[in-house]
Scaffold this motif. Structure first.
Motif, short mmCIF file in Angstrom:
data_model
loop_
_atom_site.label_atom_id
_atom_site.label_comp_id
_atom_site.label_asym_id
_atom_site.label_seq_id
_atom_site.Cartn_x
_atom_site.Cartn_y
_atom_site.Cartn_z
N MET A 103 0.84 -1.18 0.00
CA MET A 103 0.00 0.00 0.00
C MET A 103 0.89 1.24 0.00
SD MET A 103 -2.50 1.53 2.85
CE MET A 103 -1.18 2.02 3.87
N VAL A 104 0.64 2.15 -0.93
CA VAL A 104 1.49 3.32 -1.09
C VAL A 104 0.78 4.55 -0.50
CG1 VAL A 104 2.62 4.80 -2.80
CG2 VAL A 104 2.30 2.35 -3.26
N LEU A 105 1.52 5.36 0.22
CA LEU A 105 0.95 6.65 0.65
C LEU A 105 2.06 7.69 0.77
CD1 LEU A 105 -0.28 6.29 4.35
CD2 LEU A 105 1.57 5.06 3.35
N GLY A 106 1.65 8.95 0.75
CA GLY A 106 2.63 10.03 0.80
C GLY A 106 3.05 10.34 2.23
N ALA A 107 4.16 11.09 2.36
CA ALA A 107 4.70 11.44 3.67
C ALA A 107 3.68 12.22 4.50
CB ALA A 107 5.97 12.25 3.50
N ASP A 108 2.82 13.00 3.86
CA ASP A 108 1.81 13.75 4.62
C ASP A 108 0.80 12.80 5.24
OD1 ASP A 108 1.17 13.27 1.87
OD2 ASP A 108 -0.60 14.53 2.05
N ALA A 109 0.42 11.77 4.49
CA ALA A 109 -0.60 10.84 4.98
C ALA A 109 -0.06 9.96 6.11
CB ALA A 109 -1.11 10.00 3.83
N VAL A 110 1.23 9.60 6.05
CA VAL A 110 1.75 8.67 7.06
C VAL A 110 1.80 9.32 8.45
CG1 VAL A 110 4.26 9.05 6.97
CG2 VAL A 110 3.38 6.77 7.33
N GLN A 111 1.89 10.63 8.49
CA GLN A 111 1.94 11.30 9.80
C GLN A 111 0.71 11.02 10.64
OE1 GLN A 111 3.00 15.40 9.50
NE2 GLN A 111 4.98 14.79 8.73
N ARG A 112 -0.41 10.76 9.95
CA ARG A 112 -1.67 10.54 10.69
C ARG A 112 -2.12 9.08 10.64
NH1 ARG A 112 -2.77 14.67 6.96
NH2 ARG A 112 -3.72 12.99 5.79
N ILE A 113 -1.22 8.21 10.23
CA ILE A 113 -1.65 6.82 10.03
C ILE A 113 -2.17 6.19 11.33
CG2 ILE A 113 0.62 5.70 10.31
CD1 ILE A 113 -0.25 3.93 7.85
N ASN A 114 -1.69 6.68 12.46
CA ASN A 114 -2.14 6.10 13.75
C ASN A 114 -3.59 6.48 14.09
OD1 ASN A 114 -1.25 8.73 14.07
ND2 ASN A 114 -0.63 8.45 16.19
N THR A 115 -4.23 7.29 13.24
CA THR A 115 -5.65 7.58 13.46
C THR A 115 -6.52 6.71 12.55
OG1 THR A 115 -5.74 9.31 11.76
CG2 THR A 115 -5.11 10.02 13.97
N TRP A 116 -5.89 5.92 11.69
CA TRP A 116 -6.67 5.08 10.76
C TRP A 116 -7.26 3.89 11.50
CZ3 TRP A 116 -3.96 4.24 5.36
CH2 TRP A 116 -3.61 5.49 4.83
#
Ligand code: ATP
Length: 211
Positions: A103-116
């Motif tokens: 699964m690919v995501l940008g650096a901006d999205a990974v910052q909030r991954i712990n809210t997914w």
């Protein structure tokens, strides 16, 4: 082992930052193909001003003619919020256990991954590939930083040695293009031409989107 990638996003609208990253990833990671997967109802941001059907149609126009990039419409075919975890479980079911799924995501999205939704379980189903993006840094402390450090792989080749469970950070060609900027150019009466594919811009203009 087949290797497949999936790149989720709002794609409102899709642009060359997404497309060039997608193609470079296919080549660098040796993917069979990469699926661009527009979300129907994003759980973590405002609903996009443009309908899911239009965003999907623009992704389809953008990848036409490039076999290695595909449009995945599963999140539009499902009711309710678009949880990435559920999409990955679906993809994993189709692909089978023995194949690599990233699964690919940008650096901006990974910052909030712990809210997914079920974020720690994402790695039970897929690898995560994080793209460095102009203007964004990776978290240095906190649970996301710790998660990155624990699961980080040291090479793209490692993605093909196991089906899931690793995190790879990839630096691709930096293209400072965002959908937000394209929308504000359009809303301000300016042209976003050459930041996105011509058929996508034609579609936007025919339907008078983002005005
Ligand atoms: P917006 O400006 O509306 O937030 P966006 O341009 O960030 O949109 P999204 O559809 O939100 O596009 O992004 C989908 C994914 O693509 C995200 O993981 C995002 O980080 C990544 N992405 C978007 N633009 C780029 C770019 N220029 N380079 C690398 N990754 C990108």
């Amino acid at each position: 082992m087949t290797a497949v990638g999936v790149f989720g996003g709002t794609f409102s609208p899709i642009h060359y930052g997404h497309l060039r990253s997608a193609l470079e990833l296919v080549e660098r990671l040796g993917l069979d193909h990469l699926r661009l997967m527009p979300c129907a109802v994003p759980p973590h941001r405002e609903a996009p001003s443009c309908s899911a059907q239009d965003r999907l149609a623009m992704v389809e126009l953008a990848v036409a003619g490039e076999q290695r990039l595909r449009c995945d419409r599963r999140e539009l075919d499902r009711e309710g919020l678009s949880y990435t975890y559920d999409s990955l479980v679906g993809l994993r079911g189709e692909l089978g256990e023995g194949h690599s799924l990233s699964m690919v995501l940008g650096a901006d999205a990974v910052q909030r991954i712990n809210t997914w939704h079920r974020w720690r379980e994402l790695l039970d189903v897929a690898h995560v590939v994080v793209l460095a993006r102009p203007g964004w840094e990776f978290p240095r402390e906190g649970e996301v930083a710790q998660w990155l450090a624990t699961h980080q792989l040291d090479s793209a080749a490692a993605l093909n040695e196991q089906a899931c469970g690793g995190v790879l950070i990839e630096e691709l060609r930096p293209l400072a293009i965002s959908s937000t900027e394209i929308r504000s150019l359009l809303a301000g009466g300016h042209s976003p031409r050459y930041l996105l594919p011509e058929p996508v811009l034609d579609y936007i203009q025919e339907r008078q989107l983002y005005l």
